[in-house]
Design a protein around this motif. Structure first.
Motif, PDB file in Angstrom:
ATOM      1  N   ALA A 210       6.877  18.606  -9.722  1.00  0.00           N
ATOM      2  CA  ALA A 210       6.791  17.857  -8.462  1.00  0.00           C
ATOM      3  C   ALA A 210       7.956  18.173  -7.524  1.00  0.00           C
ATOM      4  CB  ALA A 210       6.735  16.359  -8.746  1.00  0.00           C
ATOM      5  N   SER A 211       9.087  18.523  -8.090  1.00  0.00           N
ATOM      6  CA  SER A 211      10.255  18.800  -7.252  1.00  0.00           C
ATOM      7  C   SER A 211      10.242  20.211  -6.661  1.00  0.00           C
ATOM      8  CB  SER A 211      11.540  18.594  -8.058  1.00  0.00           C
ATOM      9  OG  SER A 211      11.661  19.584  -9.055  1.00  0.00           O
ATOM     10  N   ASN A 212       9.307  21.023  -7.092  1.00  0.00           N
ATOM     11  CA  ASN A 212       9.195  22.399  -6.584  1.00  0.00           C
ATOM     12  C   ASN A 212       8.002  22.469  -5.631  1.00  0.00           C
ATOM     13  OD1 ASN A 212       8.795  25.112  -6.112  1.00  0.00           O
ATOM     14  ND2 ASN A 212       8.828  25.704  -8.280  1.00  0.00           N
ATOM     15  N   ILE A 213       8.267  22.428  -4.337  1.00  0.00           N
ATOM     16  CA  ILE A 213       7.169  22.377  -3.359  1.00  0.00           C
ATOM     17  C   ILE A 213       6.294  23.628  -3.376  1.00  0.00           C
ATOM     18  CG2 ILE A 213       8.363  20.779  -1.819  1.00  0.00           C
ATOM     19  CD1 ILE A 213       8.942  23.196   0.006  1.00  0.00           C
TER      20      ILE A 213
ATOM     21  N   TYR B 156       2.345  25.756  -7.958  1.00  0.00           N
ATOM     22  CA  TYR B 156       0.899  25.694  -7.817  1.00  0.00           C
ATOM     23  C   TYR B 156       0.360  24.275  -8.010  1.00  0.00           C
ATOM     24  CZ  TYR B 156      -4.029  26.780  -8.592  1.00  0.00           C
ATOM     25  OH  TYR B 156      -5.379  26.818  -8.517  1.00  0.00           O
ATOM     26  N   TYR B 157       0.930  23.523  -8.948  1.00  0.00           N
ATOM     27  CA  TYR B 157       0.456  22.175  -9.257  1.00  0.00           C
ATOM     28  C   TYR B 157       1.260  21.070  -8.563  1.00  0.00           C
ATOM     29  CZ  TYR B 157      -2.684  23.986 -12.794  1.00  0.00           C
ATOM     30  OH  TYR B 157      -3.712  24.646 -13.445  1.00  0.00           O
ATOM     31  N   ASN B 158       2.055  21.399  -7.568  1.00  0.00           N
ATOM     32  CA  ASN B 158       2.900  20.413  -6.902  1.00  0.00           C
ATOM     33  C   ASN B 158       2.109  19.212  -6.379  1.00  0.00           C
ATOM     34  OD1 ASN B 158       4.090  19.476  -4.047  1.00  0.00           O
ATOM     35  ND2 ASN B 158       5.754  19.873  -5.494  1.00  0.00           N
ATOM     36  N   ASP B 159       0.943  19.435  -5.847  1.00  0.00           N
ATOM     37  CA  ASP B 159       0.153  18.334  -5.281  1.00  0.00           C
ATOM     38  C   ASP B 159      -0.521  17.469  -6.338  1.00  0.00           C
ATOM     39  OD1 ASP B 159       0.818  19.084  -2.720  1.00  0.00           O
ATOM     40  OD2 ASP B 159      -0.998  20.267  -2.421  1.00  0.00           O
ATOM     41  N   GLU B 160      -0.600  17.967  -7.548  1.00  0.00           N
ATOM     42  CA  GLU B 160      -1.265  17.215  -8.613  1.00  0.00           C
ATOM     43  C   GLU B 160      -0.402  16.041  -9.008  1.00  0.00           C
ATOM     44  OE1 GLU B 160      -4.411  17.937  -9.671  1.00  0.00           O
ATOM     45  OE2 GLU B 160      -4.419  19.566  -8.244  1.00  0.00           O
TER      46      GLU B 160
END
Length: 99
Positions: free
Chosen positions: A89-92, A95-99
């Protein structure tokens, strides 16, 4: 193929045999990891996803990071899951940031 037929037990056997001949096959490690989740062999799944991440030079790293977090969550390792998913989540750019 057994994986696509959702015969995950059979897929695990097949993937295990392939890895005996090709231990560095990242794609097989990835699908073996997912199949291991499906047959509730979480320790093997963790090992496989961690191996992909540790390789640090392949196209499956972000997927393995996500599935490692899910494996921790499914297996009741909530602290590890929170840390893993928090890292994603901390890496904008993940690939899965929005999940």
């Amino acid at each position: 193929m057994k994986y696509h037929d959702e015969d995950f037990q059979g897929a695990c056997k097949l993937f295990n045999n392939i890895l005996k001949e090709e231990p560095n096959n990242i794609a097989i490690q990835y699908y073996y990891g997912i199949s291991s989740i499906e047959v509730e062999n979480y320790e093997r799944a963790e090992d496989l996803f961690q191996s992909i991440i540790n390789d640090n030079n392949n196209l499956y790293i972000e997927y393995a990071q996500w599935y490692l977090g899910l494996t921790y969550l499914i297996n009741g390792q909530t602290d590890k899951a929170a840390e893993q998913i928090g890292s994603i989540a901390s890496n904008i750019d993940h690939y899965y940031n929005d999940e």
